[in-house]
Enzyme design. Structure first.
Site, PDB file in Angstrom:
ATOM      1  N   CYS A  13      -3.593  -5.477  -1.003  1.00  0.00           N
ATOM      2  CA  CYS A  13      -4.423  -5.375  -2.212  1.00  0.00           C
ATOM      3  C   CYS A  13      -3.883  -6.332  -3.260  1.00  0.00           C
ATOM      4  CB  CYS A  13      -4.486  -3.942  -2.733  1.00  0.00           C
ATOM      5  SG  CYS A  13      -2.923  -3.305  -3.369  1.00  0.00           S
ATOM      6  N   ASN A  16      -0.103  -4.623  -4.580  1.00  0.00           N
ATOM      7  CA  ASN A  16       0.787  -3.953  -3.629  1.00  0.00           C
ATOM      8  C   ASN A  16       1.626  -2.856  -4.300  1.00  0.00           C
ATOM      9  OD1 ASN A  16       3.473  -4.897  -1.304  1.00  0.00           O
ATOM     10  ND2 ASN A  16       1.807  -3.476  -1.005  1.00  0.00           N
ATOM     11  N   CYS A  18      -0.471  -0.078  -5.966  1.00  0.00           N
ATOM     12  CA  CYS A  18      -1.375   1.073  -6.074  1.00  0.00           C
ATOM     13  C   CYS A  18      -2.019   1.409  -4.724  1.00  0.00           C
ATOM     14  CB  CYS A  18      -2.458   0.822  -7.116  1.00  0.00           C
ATOM     15  SG  CYS A  18      -1.816   0.751  -8.810  1.00  0.00           S
ATOM     16  N   ARG A  19      -2.977   0.596  -4.301  1.00  0.00           N
ATOM     17  CA  ARG A  19      -3.767   0.965  -3.125  1.00  0.00           C
ATOM     18  C   ARG A  19      -3.061   0.718  -1.803  1.00  0.00           C
ATOM     19  NH1 ARG A  19      -8.809  -2.516  -4.910  1.00  0.00           N
ATOM     20  NH2 ARG A  19      -7.069  -3.696  -5.761  1.00  0.00           N
ATOM     21  N   SER A  20      -2.531  -0.487  -1.608  1.00  0.00           N
ATOM     22  CA  SER A  20      -2.015  -0.804  -0.267  1.00  0.00           C
ATOM     23  C   SER A  20      -0.773   0.001   0.134  1.00  0.00           C
ATOM     24  CB  SER A  20      -1.793  -2.311  -0.087  1.00  0.00           C
ATOM     25  OG  SER A  20      -0.946  -2.844  -1.067  1.00  0.00           O
ATOM     26  N   ASP A 128      -9.809  -0.331  -7.410  1.00  0.00           N
ATOM     27  CA  ASP A 128      -8.470  -0.360  -7.983  1.00  0.00           C
ATOM     28  C   ASP A 128      -8.307   0.791  -8.984  1.00  0.00           C
ATOM     29  OD1 ASP A 128      -6.004  -1.011  -8.944  1.00  0.00           O
ATOM     30  OD2 ASP A 128      -6.481  -3.124  -9.311  1.00  0.00           O
TER      31      ASP A 128
END
Ligand SMILES: *[C@@H]1O[C@H](CO)[C@@H](O)[C@H](O)[C@H]1NC(C)=O
Ligand SMILES: *[C@@H]1O[C@H](CO)[C@@H](O)[C@H](O)[C@H]1NC(C)=O
Length: 156
Positions: A13, A16, A18-20, A128
């Protein structure tokens, strides 16, 4: 019986943090629970340089505690991964464009897709949650759980 080749997936993402890292932790938990973690190399990375070497966002850490998913990561940038990962799965369209462009410059063996394309509901984009709150992180977590399950089934 033929030896099982290790499979590999890199979640990507923008930052690197938050999401991934959530996607990585969710997928690792999934394969660990199914006793097939030895078959998989799993990591996550960023398309940018903003957060390199930073740990996951504190709201992601809340999510980790809430769902008891081990998460121990420091942000790193996508570099040589195009030649070494079987799958590179990203969260949205700008990352997909970036990865396709970078991948075309390198010796790309990876299948580059959005993680959400695995989901039956075809929500596709995992938004995000950076400017959101814990409930936005929970949404990301739930999306990752659904998408990672479908991806794992598809890739068996
Ligand atoms: C994984 O291994 C544990 C311990 O051997 C076992 O209890 C569990 O049923 C296994 N899970 C699966 C999905 O095979
Ligand atoms: C998170 O933000 C949304 C919209 O901004 C709000 O509706 C919701 O109540 C908030 N949730 C929490 C857990 O703070």
């Amino acid at each position: 019986m033929a030896a099982q080749l290790p499979k590999s997936v890199l979640f990507v993402c923008l930052g690197n943090i938050c999401r991934s890292p959530i996607a990585e932790a969710v997928f690792r938990k999934l394969v660990t629970d199914q006793n097939i973690s030895d078959n998989w190399r799993i990591d996550s990375a960023t398309t940018s340089t903003y957060e390199i070497e930073n740990p996951p966002d504190y709201r992601g850490q809340n999510c980790k505690r809430k769902h008891d998913i081990p998460m121990n990561h420091m942000a790193q940038q996508v570099t040589k991964d195009f030649a070494t990962f079987g799958y590179i799965l990203c969260m949205g369209e700008s990352s997909l464009r970036y990865l396709n462009r970078k991948g075309s410059e390198k010796n790309c063996k990876a299948k580059i897709e959005v993680l959400g394309s695995s989901e039956a509901q075809k929500q596709l984009i995992i938004e995000d949650p950076c400017y959101g709150n814990d409930s936005d992180f929970e949404t990301v977590y739930q999306q990752c759980v659904r998408c990672c399950k479908e991806f794992l089934e598809k890739s068996q």
